[in-house]
Design a protein around this motif. Structure first.
Motif, PDB file in Angstrom:
ATOM      1  N   THR A  75       0.809  -1.098  -0.053  1.00 40.33           N
ATOM      2  CA  THR A  75      -0.066   0.017   0.016  1.00 40.33           C
ATOM      3  C   THR A  75       0.849   1.198   0.014  1.00 40.33           C
ATOM      4  N   ARG A  76       1.998   1.218   0.720  1.00 41.77           N
ATOM      5  CA  ARG A  76       2.878   2.252   0.697  1.00 41.77           C
ATOM      6  C   ARG A  76       3.556   2.617  -0.388  1.00 41.77           C
ATOM      7  N   LYS A  77       3.474   1.811  -1.594  1.00 40.05           N
ATOM      8  CA  LYS A  77       4.116   1.939  -3.018  1.00 40.05           C
ATOM      9  C   LYS A  77       3.007   2.482  -4.090  1.00 40.05           C
ATOM     10  N   TRP A  78       2.019   2.559  -3.646  1.00 34.57           N
ATOM     11  CA  TRP A  78       0.839   2.753  -4.472  1.00 34.57           C
ATOM     12  C   TRP A  78       0.713   4.076  -5.279  1.00 34.57           C
ATOM     13  N   ASP A  79       0.011   4.201  -6.462  1.00 37.25           N
ATOM     14  CA  ASP A  79      -0.236   5.272  -7.159  1.00 37.25           C
ATOM     15  C   ASP A  79      -1.719   5.743  -6.925  1.00 37.25           C
ATOM     16  N   PRO A  80      -2.164   6.838  -6.390  1.00 41.54           N
ATOM     17  CA  PRO A  80      -3.373   7.257  -6.328  1.00 41.54           C
ATOM     18  C   PRO A  80      -4.166   7.156  -7.579  1.00 41.54           C
ATOM     19  N   ASN A  81      -3.676   7.066  -8.687  1.00 39.16           N
ATOM     20  CA  ASN A  81      -4.305   7.261  -9.883  1.00 39.16           C
ATOM     21  C   ASN A  81      -5.073   5.774 -10.161  1.00 39.16           C
ATOM     22  N   MET A  82      -4.480   4.836  -9.456  1.00 41.97           N
ATOM     23  CA  MET A  82      -4.975   3.432  -9.737  1.00 41.97           C
ATOM     24  C   MET A  82      -6.077   3.117  -8.734  1.00 41.97           C
ATOM     25  N   ALA A  83      -6.430   4.185  -7.795  1.00 40.00           N
ATOM     26  CA  ALA A  83      -7.590   4.030  -6.914  1.00 40.00           C
ATOM     27  C   ALA A  83      -9.154   3.208  -7.374  1.00 40.00           C
ATOM     28  N   PRO A  84      -9.178   3.734  -8.452  1.00 38.13           N
ATOM     29  CA  PRO A  84     -10.547   3.198  -9.132  1.00 38.13           C
ATOM     30  C   PRO A  84     -10.456   1.733  -9.381  1.00 38.13           C
ATOM     31  N   TYR A  85      -9.370   1.218  -9.628  1.00 35.57           N
ATOM     32  CA  TYR A  85      -9.352  -0.294  -9.921  1.00 35.57           C
ATOM     33  C   TYR A  85      -8.958  -1.003  -8.530  1.00 35.57           C
ATOM     34  N   ILE A  86      -8.730  -0.500  -7.637  1.00 36.09           N
ATOM     35  CA  ILE A  86      -8.480  -1.147  -6.510  1.00 36.09           C
ATOM     36  C   ILE A  86      -9.549  -1.702  -5.652  1.00 36.09           C
ATOM     37  N   ASN A 143      -9.658  -4.930  -8.228  1.00 34.74           N
ATOM     38  CA  ASN A 143     -10.878  -5.514  -8.608  1.00 34.74           C
ATOM     39  C   ASN A 143     -10.903  -6.163  -9.808  1.00 34.74           C
ATOM     40  N   LEU A 144     -11.102  -7.564  -9.650  1.00 36.69           N
ATOM     41  CA  LEU A 144     -10.869  -8.290 -11.044  1.00 36.69           C
ATOM     42  C   LEU A 144     -12.178  -8.255 -11.903  1.00 36.69           C
ATOM     43  N   TYR A 145     -13.244  -7.947 -11.510  1.00 40.37           N
ATOM     44  CA  TYR A 145     -14.428  -7.573 -12.484  1.00 40.37           C
ATOM     45  C   TYR A 145     -14.001  -6.418 -13.354  1.00 40.37           C
ATOM     46  N   LYS A 146     -13.340  -5.403 -12.573  1.00 42.38           N
ATOM     47  CA  LYS A 146     -13.069  -4.170 -13.611  1.00 42.38           C
ATOM     48  C   LYS A 146     -11.653  -4.724 -14.571  1.00 42.38           C
ATOM     49  N   THR A 147     -10.638  -5.716 -14.035  1.00 40.50           N
ATOM     50  CA  THR A 147      -9.873  -6.405 -14.944  1.00 40.50           C
ATOM     51  C   THR A 147     -10.394  -7.205 -16.007  1.00 40.50           C
ATOM     52  N   ALA A 148     -11.310  -7.974 -15.638  1.00 37.72           N
ATOM     53  CA  ALA A 148     -11.892  -8.410 -16.747  1.00 37.72           C
ATOM     54  C   ALA A 148     -12.468  -7.855 -17.789  1.00 37.72           C
ATOM     55  N   PHE A 206      -1.507  -0.387 -25.103  1.00 33.85           N
ATOM     56  CA  PHE A 206      -2.160  -1.264 -24.188  1.00 33.85           C
ATOM     57  C   PHE A 206      -0.986  -1.995 -23.205  1.00 33.85           C
ATOM     58  N   ALA A 207      -1.520  -1.929 -21.830  1.00 30.21           N
ATOM     59  CA  ALA A 207      -0.505  -2.287 -21.015  1.00 30.21           C
ATOM     60  C   ALA A 207      -1.382  -2.925 -19.650  1.00 30.21           C
ATOM     61  N   MET A 208      -0.279  -4.007 -19.154  1.00 32.56           N
ATOM     62  CA  MET A 208      -0.814  -4.548 -17.639  1.00 32.56           C
ATOM     63  C   MET A 208      -0.233  -3.589 -16.611  1.00 32.56           C
ATOM     64  N   VAL A 209      -1.051  -2.825 -16.040  1.00 35.16           N
ATOM     65  CA  VAL A 209      -0.664  -1.689 -15.126  1.00 35.16           C
ATOM     66  C   VAL A 209      -0.859  -2.201 -13.816  1.00 35.16           C
ATOM     67  N   ASP A 210       0.157  -2.436 -12.826  1.00 37.21           N
ATOM     68  CA  ASP A 210       0.192  -2.649 -11.439  1.00 37.21           C
ATOM     69  C   ASP A 210      -0.503  -1.498 -10.410  1.00 37.21           C
ATOM     70  N   THR A 211      -0.518  -1.724  -9.144  1.00 38.32           N
ATOM     71  CA  THR A 211      -0.934  -0.537  -8.412  1.00 38.32           C
ATOM     72  C   THR A 211       0.031   0.403  -8.067  1.00 38.32           C
ATOM     73  N   ASN A 212       1.452   0.188  -8.662  1.00 40.17           N
ATOM     74  CA  ASN A 212       2.552   1.223  -8.240  1.00 40.17           C
ATOM     75  C   ASN A 212       2.665   1.988  -9.453  1.00 40.17           C
ATOM     76  N   SER A 213       1.854   1.791 -10.526  1.00 38.15           N
ATOM     77  CA  SER A 213       1.953   2.727 -11.693  1.00 38.15           C
ATOM     78  C   SER A 213       0.731   3.432 -12.134  1.00 38.15           C
ATOM     79  N   ILE A 234      -4.902  -2.259 -18.482  1.00 36.75           N
ATOM     80  CA  ILE A 234      -5.501  -3.766 -17.840  1.00 36.75           C
ATOM     81  C   ILE A 234      -4.853  -3.607 -16.461  1.00 36.75           C
ATOM     82  N   PRO A 235      -5.711  -3.600 -15.470  1.00 36.49           N
ATOM     83  CA  PRO A 235      -5.023  -3.458 -14.207  1.00 36.49           C
ATOM     84  C   PRO A 235      -4.949  -4.968 -13.754  1.00 36.49           C
TER      85      PRO A 235
END
Length: 272
Positions: A20-31, A42-47, A184-191, A200-201
């Protein structure tokens, strides 16, 4: 295209984000939530995002454009090489060559150099070189093959870029942005997801997660290529049919013309 099951994404560990301390706030909608100091995606959003990306890449592949896959991290490179290679798409799994996109002409010259060395070996020119020169040429060929061998068939700029880990591949991202190439990209919570058009979260560190996402994506690309091939075959068939019909009409016209000429001659003979 492969079906997207949330359960399968869960089993592949796609939902695991970073601390959590490494997260990027812009990823909040996908967490979805936080568990034991780790963000859960959130895997439903990932799908939903995988489906959106797969459909877009399907269209790009069907249009005949290339999709360049980029992943230089250890746990992703072999998977990307296998999956992208299976659908005959270019990929970069070693160090990203600076100017790969923005200075594409120079990169193409390096690729042509490989082809030139191959011709030397075929026509016997290579054997006329000294032992030291042959060794140098072999080393150069091996180096070029390692870095650029996977893009030897990419004769023009790609229609899209697919990236695993946008933080690691930031140079590739910047070059694509300059040229307005869709990313197109796989984006983790730190990006920062704002850097790419199709997000693609997902967990971009686990090999199982990367494998699962790429399997779905490349399946869509394969369907797009198959559709293009089918359209080409259908078009060719129509052209051949039209050609035969045109030829038949021409023959019939010539026959009618010939019959008229014969009839005219017979009439003239009778009058005489």
């Amino acid at each position: 295209m492969e079906s997207i099951e949330v359960k399968e994404l869960l089993e592949a560990g796609v939902h695991f984000g970073h601390l959590t301390r490494k997260w990027d706030p812009n990823m909040a909608p996908y967490i979805y939530m936080e568990r034991n100091g780790i963000h859960i995606i959130n895997l439903y959003k990932t799908a939903a995002k995988i489906k959106e990306s797969a459909e877009a890449l399907h269209k790009i592949a069907a249009s005949g454009k290339k999709i360049l896959f980029v992943a230089t991290k250890k746990q992703a490179k072999d998977i990307v090489a296998e999956k992208a290679g299976a659908v005959s798409m270019p990929y970069i799994t070693e160090r990203w060559p600076g100017g790969m996109l923005t200075n594409f002409v120079t990169i193409r010259k390096a690729v042509k150099k490989m082809a030139s060395i191959d011709r030397m070996k075929k026509d016997g020119t290579f054997l006329t070189l000294s032992k030291k020169e042959r060794l140098q040429v072999d080393r150069l060929r091996a180096k070029l093959e390692k870095n650029l061998g996977s893009i030897s068939d990419m004769t023009r700029l790609p229609g899209a870029l697919f990236v695993v880990d946008i933080k690691r591949e930031n140079i590739a991202i910047r070059e694509a942005q300059k040229l307005n190439i869709p990313i197109f990209a796989m984006v983790d919570t730190n990006s920062d997801p704002r850097q790419v058009e199709y997000v693609i979260p997902a967990n971009d560190d686990a090999s199982k997660s990367i494998d699962k996402v790429l399997t779905i994506i490349t399946s869509a690309v394969a369907d797009g290529l198959a559709e293009r091939k089918s359209d080409k075959t259908e078009k060719k068939g129509k052209e051949e049919k039209a050609g035969k019909s045109e030829k038949k009409d021409k023959v019939e016209k010539e026959e009618k013309k010939e019959k008229k000429a014969v009839a005219k001659k017979v009439t003239a003979d009778e009058e005489e």
